[in-house]
Write a protein that holds these residues in place. Structure first.
Motif, PDB file in Angstrom:
ATOM      1  N   TYR A  18       0.833  -1.210   0.000  1.00  0.00           N
ATOM      2  CA  TYR A  18       0.000   0.000   0.000  1.00  0.00           C
ATOM      3  C   TYR A  18       0.861   1.251   0.000  1.00  0.00           C
ATOM      4  CZ  TYR A  18      -4.271  -2.673   0.704  1.00  0.00           C
ATOM      5  OH  TYR A  18      -5.326  -3.518   0.529  1.00  0.00           O
ATOM      6  N   GLY A  19       1.936   1.199   0.781  1.00  0.00           N
ATOM      7  CA  GLY A  19       2.851   2.333   0.855  1.00  0.00           C
ATOM      8  C   GLY A  19       3.367   2.697  -0.530  1.00  0.00           C
ATOM      9  N   LEU A  20       3.748   1.687  -1.290  1.00  0.00           N
ATOM     10  CA  LEU A  20       4.272   1.916  -2.634  1.00  0.00           C
ATOM     11  C   LEU A  20       3.220   2.537  -3.547  1.00  0.00           C
ATOM     12  CD1 LEU A  20       6.533  -1.184  -3.373  1.00  0.00           C
ATOM     13  CD2 LEU A  20       7.195   1.234  -3.299  1.00  0.00           C
ATOM     14  N   ILE A  21       1.983   2.033  -3.413  1.00  0.00           N
ATOM     15  CA  ILE A  21       0.902   2.577  -4.246  1.00  0.00           C
ATOM     16  C   ILE A  21       0.727   4.068  -3.960  1.00  0.00           C
ATOM     17  CG2 ILE A  21      -1.600   2.523  -4.641  1.00  0.00           C
ATOM     18  CD1 ILE A  21      -1.451  -0.516  -4.111  1.00  0.00           C
ATOM     19  N   ILE A  22       0.658   4.404  -2.660  1.00  0.00           N
ATOM     20  CA  ILE A  22       0.466   5.805  -2.280  1.00  0.00           C
ATOM     21  C   ILE A  22       1.645   6.654  -2.770  1.00  0.00           C
ATOM     22  CG2 ILE A  22       0.330   7.381  -0.295  1.00  0.00           C
ATOM     23  CD1 ILE A  22      -1.203   5.062   1.152  1.00  0.00           C
ATOM     24  N   LEU A  23       2.829   6.106  -2.597  1.00  0.00           N
ATOM     25  CA  LEU A  23       4.039   6.819  -3.011  1.00  0.00           C
ATOM     26  C   LEU A  23       4.018   7.130  -4.507  1.00  0.00           C
ATOM     27  CD1 LEU A  23       6.159   7.402  -0.854  1.00  0.00           C
ATOM     28  CD2 LEU A  23       7.660   5.767  -2.014  1.00  0.00           C
ATOM     29  N   ALA A  24       3.621   6.139  -5.296  1.00  0.00           N
ATOM     30  CA  ALA A  24       3.592   6.311  -6.748  1.00  0.00           C
ATOM     31  C   ALA A  24       2.627   7.437  -7.128  1.00  0.00           C
ATOM     32  CB  ALA A  24       3.184   5.015  -7.425  1.00  0.00           C
ATOM     33  N   HIS A  25       1.465   7.455  -6.454  1.00  0.00           N
ATOM     34  CA  HIS A  25       0.487   8.499  -6.756  1.00  0.00           C
ATOM     35  C   HIS A  25       1.004   9.883  -6.359  1.00  0.00           C
ATOM     36  CE1 HIS A  25      -2.125   5.059  -7.338  1.00  0.00           C
ATOM     37  NE2 HIS A  25      -3.003   5.855  -7.900  1.00  0.00           N
ATOM     38  N   LEU A  26       1.605   9.932  -5.172  1.00  0.00           N
ATOM     39  CA  LEU A  26       2.165  11.211  -4.727  1.00  0.00           C
ATOM     40  C   LEU A  26       3.235  11.688  -5.695  1.00  0.00           C
ATOM     41  CD1 LEU A  26       2.384  10.732  -0.845  1.00  0.00           C
ATOM     42  CD2 LEU A  26       0.815  12.193  -2.152  1.00  0.00           C
ATOM     43  N   ALA A  27       4.024  10.745  -6.204  1.00  0.00           N
ATOM     44  CA  ALA A  27       5.093  11.102  -7.134  1.00  0.00           C
ATOM     45  C   ALA A  27       4.519  11.717  -8.401  1.00  0.00           C
ATOM     46  CB  ALA A  27       5.928   9.860  -7.473  1.00  0.00           C
ATOM     47  N   VAL A  28       3.409  11.162  -8.882  1.00  0.00           N
ATOM     48  CA  VAL A  28       2.771  11.709 -10.089  1.00  0.00           C
ATOM     49  C   VAL A  28       2.291  13.134  -9.827  1.00  0.00           C
ATOM     50  CG1 VAL A  28       0.761  11.520 -11.608  1.00  0.00           C
ATOM     51  CG2 VAL A  28       2.123   9.484 -11.073  1.00  0.00           C
ATOM     52  N   ILE A  29       1.656  13.330  -8.655  1.00  0.00           N
ATOM     53  CA  ILE A  29       1.143  14.660  -8.332  1.00  0.00           C
ATOM     54  C   ILE A  29       2.298  15.667  -8.219  1.00  0.00           C
ATOM     55  CG2 ILE A  29      -0.045  16.021  -6.544  1.00  0.00           C
ATOM     56  CD1 ILE A  29      -1.721  13.450  -5.991  1.00  0.00           C
ATOM     57  N   LEU A  30       3.382  15.213  -7.602  1.00  0.00           N
ATOM     58  CA  LEU A  30       4.546  16.080  -7.453  1.00  0.00           C
ATOM     59  C   LEU A  30       5.134  16.441  -8.825  1.00  0.00           C
ATOM     60  CD1 LEU A  30       6.419  17.410  -5.325  1.00  0.00           C
ATOM     61  CD2 LEU A  30       7.918  15.407  -5.574  1.00  0.00           C
ATOM     62  N   SER A  31       5.257  15.445  -9.694  1.00  0.00           N
ATOM     63  CA  SER A  31       5.815  15.714 -11.033  1.00  0.00           C
ATOM     64  C   SER A  31       4.922  16.686 -11.785  1.00  0.00           C
ATOM     65  CB  SER A  31       5.916  14.433 -11.856  1.00  0.00           C
ATOM     66  OG  SER A  31       6.257  13.360 -11.071  1.00  0.00           O
TER      67      SER A  31
END
Ligand SMILES: Nc1ncnc2c1ncn2[C@@H]1O[C@H](COP(=O)(O)OP(=O)(O)O)[C@@H](O)[C@H]1O
Ligand SMILES: [Mg+2]
Lengths: 255, 255
Positions: free
Chosen positions: A11-24
Motif C-alpha cells: 500500500y505504501g508503494l501505491i500511495i508513493l507512486a500516486h504522490l510522485a505523479v502529483i509532485l511531477s
C-alpha cells in the motif's frame, strides 16, 4: 506478521507512486511555466472545489447516479440473459450470434440516437452507460457458463445428476469468476458511457460541467471534474473487487 | 475367480458419430471382472480405453455386444454404484476439500451428517487428515488426486473406474500413489477398473491385466498377474514381473 508488513509495504508503494505523479505534475507546471489555462497546478485544481457556481456535489451525484444506474442495469440484464441463454438452447442459437455482432457497434456512436429517442437527461445517459457495459458482462458470463471440464460433467452424469444440480453445483459457481471479470470491465465502460452522454446533451453532471467550463477556459475545473469522475469509477471498481474477494476463492479469480 | 463375474463385457463395439461421420473407436472388447478385483486395462493412447470406461459408467451407449454389471449375489445400481477418478483431479476450486469429497453424496441426496462423517474417514484413509478445510490450490497434485479418490468412494459405490489417474503426476509421486492405491483398495474392498497406458503400472497394480490393441480397440490378451499382495516396489525387479511386462509388449508389437 510478515504478511502484514508486506501488505503495508504494498500500500505504501501505491500511495508513493500516486504522490510522485502529483509532485511531477506540480513541478512540470511550475518549472515549465505552463500557463494555467493549459494546465493548472494540483493545488489550483483542488481550490476550484471552493467555487459554489460549479455545484460539485450535485453534479457528481448526478453523474454517479447515471453510472451506477446504467451499471446496475448492465449487470442485471447481462447476467440474466446469459443465464437464460444457458438454459434455453434455441434462444441461445438465435440471439447469441446477434449479440456478438451488436457488440461490434461502437456504442458511444449511438449516443445521439438515444438522445433523440429518449430526450436528454438522466434517462438517456443511464441507457448509454448501460448499453456500453452490458455486452462484456453478457459475453463473459455466457462464456463462464459454458466453460466446464467435459470430464467433470461425465463425473456428475455418472451419478445421474439433474440439469438443475449441474447448474447450481458446477455451472453457476464456476461462472462466478467470469461474471466478476465482465463486471470489472463493465465498471470502467459505464463511467465512459455516462460521461459521453453528458457531453452530447445534458444540463447536469460532471460531463456537462466540463463542457461549460471549457468555454470559460477554467481548465482547473476541468481537471477537477476528471478527478472526481475517476474517483467515482474507482469506488465502483473497488466495490466490485471487494465483492469478488468475498464471493470467489483466491485461486479461481480471473484478471 | 468367482463363479459369476461382476462386470462382463462381451464383444462390445462402439461407433462415434459426429457430423455425419462414423468412427469405430472400439471394435471388439470382451472381458470379465470378478467382485473385488483390480483389473488394469492397458493399451496405447487413443486405442479406446476411455471409451470402454465411459461405457461401463453408463455415459455412452454401446453399439454392439453386451455389457452386464452386477450378479446374482450383488446388485448393481448404475446411478449409485460407480465412482470415477480421472487424470485431472477435477476438484471444484471454490469448495474446500471436504466439500469436494461430498459432491457425489450431495448429488445422490445421501444423509448429510453421516456422509460428512464418512468423508472425514475417507480423507484420513487416503492420507489427507487435517487437510479437510483447505482449498484445492493449497494441495499438491498428488494430494489432489488423493482427494479425488476419496470423492470416488464417498457414496460407497461398488465399482471404481479410474482413467489414468496418476498420468499427470511426476514419476516418484506416481509410484508412491501406486502403493497408496493398493493399500486403499485392500482397505476399501472395491472392484476397480484401472485404465493406464503404462505397462509397468498395469502389471504392478492389477490382479489381472487386459491388453487392448491400437484403436479401434480389440482385446488382445487378458491374463492373471500372480504376484502376491501386498506388493512393494521391489517386485518390479523380479523375473516374473519382467515376464508379464514382456508379454504385454509382445501383444502391442513392441517386443
Ligand atoms: N466423443 C467422441 N466423438 C468422436 N470420437 C471420439 C470421441 N471420444 C473419443 N473419440 C475417438 O475415439 C478413439 C478412442 O478414444 P479414447 O477412448 O479416448 O482413447 P484412449 O482413452 O485409449 O486414449 C480416439 O481416436 C478418439 O479420437
Ligand atoms: Mg483416455
Amino acid at each position: 506478521m510478515e504478511e502484514l508488513a508486506e501488505k503495508a509495504r504494498g500500500y505504501g508503494l501505491i500511495i508513493l507512486a500516486h504522490l510522485a505523479v502529483i509532485l511531477s505534475w506540480h513541478l512540470f507546471v511550475v518549472w515549465g511555466e505552463v500557463p494555467s489555462y493549459v494546465m493548472p497546478t494540483p493545488a489550483a485544481t483542488v481550490v476550484t472545489l471552493a467555487s459554489p457556481d460549479y455545484h460539485w456535489l450535485d453534479n457528481t451525484l448526478v453523474t454517479a447516479g447515471e453510472i451506477f444506474g446504467g451499471y446496475a442495469l448492465g449487470v442485471l440484464f447481462g447476467v440474466s440473459l446469459a443465464l437464460i441463454f444457458s438454459w434455453v438452447r434455441i434462444l441461445n442459437a438465435v440471439f447469441f450470434p446477434l449479440f456478438v455482432s451488436l457488440n461490434m457497434i461502437p456504442k458511444v456512436a449511438l449516443g445521439p440516437l438515444f438522445i433523440v429517442w429518449f430526450s436528454y437527461g438522466l434517462g438517456s445517459n443511464i441507457i448509454i452507460a448501460f448499453s456500453i457495459c452490458f455486452f462484456p458482462i453478457l459475453l463473459t458470463t455466457a462464456r463462464g457458463l459454458t466453460e466446464i471440464e467435459p470430464d467433470l460433467i461425465d463425473l456428475v452424469r455418472s451419478l445421474r445428476a439433474s440439469r438443475w444440480q449441474i447448474f447450481t453445483k458446477i455451472q453457476l459457481p464456476g461462472a462466478l469468476p467470469y461474471v466478476f471479470s465482465g463486471m470489472k470491465v463493465g465498471a470502467i465502460l459505464a463511467v465512459a458511457g455516462a460521461v459521453v452522454g453528458e457531453f452530447i446533451a445534458s444540463d447536469k453532471g460532471l460531463g456537462y460541467l466540463m463542457i461549460q467550463v471549457q468555454s470559460t477556459l477554467d481548465t482547473a475545473a476541468m481537471f477537477m471534474a476528471v478527478i472526481l469522475l475517476s474517483l467515482v469509477g474507482i469506488s465502483l471498481y473497488l466495490l466490485v473487487t471487494g465483492l469478488e474477494r468475498i464471493c470467489v476463492v483466491k485461486d479461481a479469480r480471473l484478471g | 475367480m468367482a463363479a459369476q463375474p461382476f462386470i462382463q463385457l462381451d464383444g462390445v463395439r462402439k461407433v462415434y458419430r459426429s457430423r455425419g461421420e462414423e468412427f469405430l473407436a472400439v471394435s471388439d472388447v470382451t472381458m470379465a471382472v470378478a467382485e473385488g478385483e483390480l483389473v488394469s486395462l492397458v493399451g496405447p493412447s487413443g486405442c479406446g480405453k476411455t471409451t470402454v470406461l465411459k461405457i461401463l459408467a453408463g455415459l455412452h451407449p454401446h453399439d454392439g455386444g453386451e455389457v452386464r454389471i452386477g450378479n446374482a449375489e450383488t446388485a448393481f445400481d448404475a446411478g449409485r454404484d460407480v465412482g470415477m477418478v480421472f487424470q485431472q483431479s477435477l476438484l471444484l476450486k471454490w469448495r474446500r476439500i471436504i466439500d469436494n469429497v461430498l459432491l457425489p453424496a450431495e448429488i445422490l441426496g445421501l444423509p448429510r451428517k453421516a456422509s460428512r462423517e464418512r468423508a472425514r474417514e475417507l480423507l484420513a484413509m487416503v492420507g489427507l487428515a487435517g487437510e479437510e478445510d483447505k482449498y484445492p490450490y493449497e494441495l499438491s497434485g498428488g494430494m489432489q488426486q488423493r482427494a479425488a479418490i476419496a470423492r470416488s468412494l464417498v457414496h460407497d459405490p461398488k465399482v471404481i473406474l479410474m482413467d489414468e489417474p496418476f498420468g499427470a503426476l511426476d514419476a516418484l509421486t506416481r509410484e508412491k500413489m501406486n502403493l497408496e492405491l493398493l493399500r486403499i483398495w485392500s482397505e476399501a474392498k472395491k472392484t476397480i477398473v484401472f485404465v493406464t497406458h503404462s505397462i509397468q503400472e498395469a502389471v504392478f497394480l492389477g490382479t489381472r491385466c487386459a491388453v487392448l490393441t491400437a484403436g479401434p480397440a480389440r482385446m488382445a490378451d487378458t491374463f492373471d498377474i500372480a504376484l502376491p499382495y501386498p506388493r512393494q516396489l521391489d517386485i518390479k525387479t523380479q523375473e516374473a514381473f519382467g515376464e508379464y511386462t514382456r508379454r504385454i509388449y509382445r501383444q502391442l508389437d513392441m517386443g
